[in-house]
Design a protein around this motif. Structure first.
Motif, PDB file in Angstrom:
ATOM      1  N   VAL A   1      -1.928 -93.122  16.526  1.00  0.00           N
ATOM      2  CA  VAL A   1      -2.266 -94.153  15.541  1.00  0.00           C
ATOM      3  C   VAL A   1      -2.496 -95.463  16.292  1.00  0.00           C
ATOM      4  O   VAL A   1      -1.655 -95.891  17.078  1.00  0.00           O
ATOM      5  N   SER A   2      -3.639 -96.091  16.031  1.00  0.00           N
ATOM      6  CA  SER A   2      -3.967 -97.307  16.762  1.00  0.00           C
ATOM      7  C   SER A   2      -3.125 -98.484  16.276  1.00  0.00           C
ATOM      8  O   SER A   2      -2.648 -98.518  15.138  1.00  0.00           O
ATOM      9  N   LYS A   3      -2.958 -99.460  17.155  1.00  0.00           N
ATOM     10  CA  LYS A   3      -2.196-100.658  16.799  1.00  0.00           C
ATOM     11  C   LYS A   3      -2.910-101.469  15.731  1.00  0.00           C
ATOM     12  O   LYS A   3      -2.294-102.235  15.015  1.00  0.00           O
TER      13      LYS A   3
ATOM     14  N   ARG B   1       5.955 -97.025   5.995  1.00  0.00           N
ATOM     15  CA  ARG B   1       6.081 -96.047   4.916  1.00  0.00           C
ATOM     16  C   ARG B   1       4.740 -95.731   4.272  1.00  0.00           C
ATOM     17  O   ARG B   1       4.442 -94.579   3.956  1.00  0.00           O
ATOM     18  N   ARG B   2       3.888 -96.714   4.084  1.00  0.00           N
ATOM     19  CA  ARG B   2       2.636 -96.509   3.355  1.00  0.00           C
ATOM     20  C   ARG B   2       1.437 -96.177   4.234  1.00  0.00           C
ATOM     21  O   ARG B   2       0.494 -95.532   3.765  1.00  0.00           O
ATOM     22  N   ILE B   3       1.437 -96.642   5.459  1.00  0.00           N
ATOM     23  CA  ILE B   3       0.236 -96.483   6.290  1.00  0.00           C
ATOM     24  C   ILE B   3       0.476 -95.614   7.517  1.00  0.00           C
ATOM     25  O   ILE B   3      -0.247 -94.643   7.752  1.00  0.00           O
ATOM     26  N   LEU B   4       1.480 -95.941   8.310  1.00  0.00           N
ATOM     27  CA  LEU B   4       1.638 -95.257   9.597  1.00  0.00           C
ATOM     28  C   LEU B   4       2.272 -93.865   9.473  1.00  0.00           C
ATOM     29  O   LEU B   4       1.772 -92.905  10.075  1.00  0.00           O
TER      30      LEU B   4
ATOM     31  N   ALA C   1      -3.482-104.461  10.642  1.00  0.00           N
ATOM     32  CA  ALA C   1      -4.150-104.560   9.348  1.00  0.00           C
ATOM     33  C   ALA C   1      -3.122-104.582   8.213  1.00  0.00           C
ATOM     34  O   ALA C   1      -3.295-105.313   7.227  1.00  0.00           O
ATOM     35  N   ALA C   2      -2.055-103.815   8.360  1.00  0.00           N
ATOM     36  CA  ALA C   2      -0.996-103.820   7.337  1.00  0.00           C
ATOM     37  C   ALA C   2      -0.322-105.186   7.265  1.00  0.00           C
ATOM     38  O   ALA C   2      -0.055-105.694   6.176  1.00  0.00           O
TER      39      ALA C   2
ATOM     40  N   ASN D   1       5.375-105.855   4.926  1.00  0.00           N
ATOM     41  CA  ASN D   1       6.389-106.038   5.963  1.00  0.00           C
ATOM     42  C   ASN D   1       6.473-104.768   6.808  1.00  0.00           C
ATOM     43  O   ASN D   1       5.730-103.808   6.581  1.00  0.00           O
ATOM     44  N   ASN D   2       7.387-104.754   7.764  1.00  0.00           N
ATOM     45  CA  ASN D   2       7.493-103.624   8.700  1.00  0.00           C
ATOM     46  C   ASN D   2       7.752-102.304   7.982  1.00  0.00           C
ATOM     47  O   ASN D   2       7.096-101.296   8.257  1.00  0.00           O
ATOM     48  N   VAL D   3       8.725-102.281   7.077  1.00  0.00           N
ATOM     49  CA  VAL D   3       9.090-101.049   6.382  1.00  0.00           C
ATOM     50  C   VAL D   3       7.924-100.551   5.525  1.00  0.00           C
ATOM     51  O   VAL D   3       7.595 -99.362   5.534  1.00  0.00           O
ATOM     52  N   GLN D   4       7.282-101.455   4.794  1.00  0.00           N
ATOM     53  CA  GLN D   4       6.153-101.064   3.949  1.00  0.00           C
ATOM     54  C   GLN D   4       4.994-100.541   4.783  1.00  0.00           C
ATOM     55  O   GLN D   4       4.337 -99.563   4.408  1.00  0.00           O
ATOM     56  N   ALA D   5       4.723-101.182   5.900  1.00  0.00           N
ATOM     57  CA  ALA D   5       3.616-100.760   6.761  1.00  0.00           C
ATOM     58  C   ALA D   5       3.837 -99.349   7.285  1.00  0.00           C
ATOM     59  O   ALA D   5       2.922 -98.519   7.285  1.00  0.00           O
TER      60      ALA D   5
END
Length: 154
Positions: free
Chosen positions: A46-48, A66-69, A53-54, A60-64
């Protein structure tokens, strides 16, 4: 008593400990090492830019994660997790070497009665084949479910 236990003044004999604890420790360490490498390699796919973008849209970190990475990481890691799970199921037969009463030992004892070793080993083969096939089918269904986000993006 083992020398390492004497060195640390442990009064328990290693032969008094149930062999299942040795199996848990060995299989846990082995599987943990495998899964660490699986997830390390999956995270590197997975690219940085995804994380950046998140952050740019206010996650925030947790949302990014959980939802994207994590959905992207799981799609990449799931086939290797399936392989590790199937290998762990098959490796449980090594508990026979620790004198655990698992399927290989039970089949060996049953085969000794009537010298039916071929039948006993065919039974073991069928049990492992069915169990591993079931696990692989469940992982395939879950992987198909996880890949939906790629179809929606295309």
């Amino acid at each position: 008593m083992a020398p390492i236990f004497e060195k640390y003044h442990v009064k328990t004999s290693i032969y008094d400990i149930n062999p299942i604890w040795y199996a848990f420790i060995v299989f846990s360490l082995n599987t943990t090492a495998i899964l660490i490498e699986v997830f390390r390699s999956a995270i590197s796919t997975v690219s940085k830019g995804q994380l950046e973008a998140a952050y740019s849209v206010g996650l925030n970190n947790v949302q990014a994660f959980r939802r994207i990475l994590i959905p992207q990481i799981l799609v990449v890691a799931l086939p290797n997790i399936c392989t590790a799970t199937v290998n762990l199921i098959k490796a449980t037969s090594l508990g026979y070497a620790l004198s655990l009463r698992e399927i290989t030992l039970k089949a060996q004892v049953a085969a000794n009665v009537g010298y039916n070793f071929i039948e006993a080993y065919i039974d073991i083969f069928l049990v492992y084949l069915i169990l591993c096939s079931l696990v692989e089918t469940l992982f395939k269904m879950y992987e198909k479910r996880l890949r939906k986000y790629k179809a929606a993006a295309a």
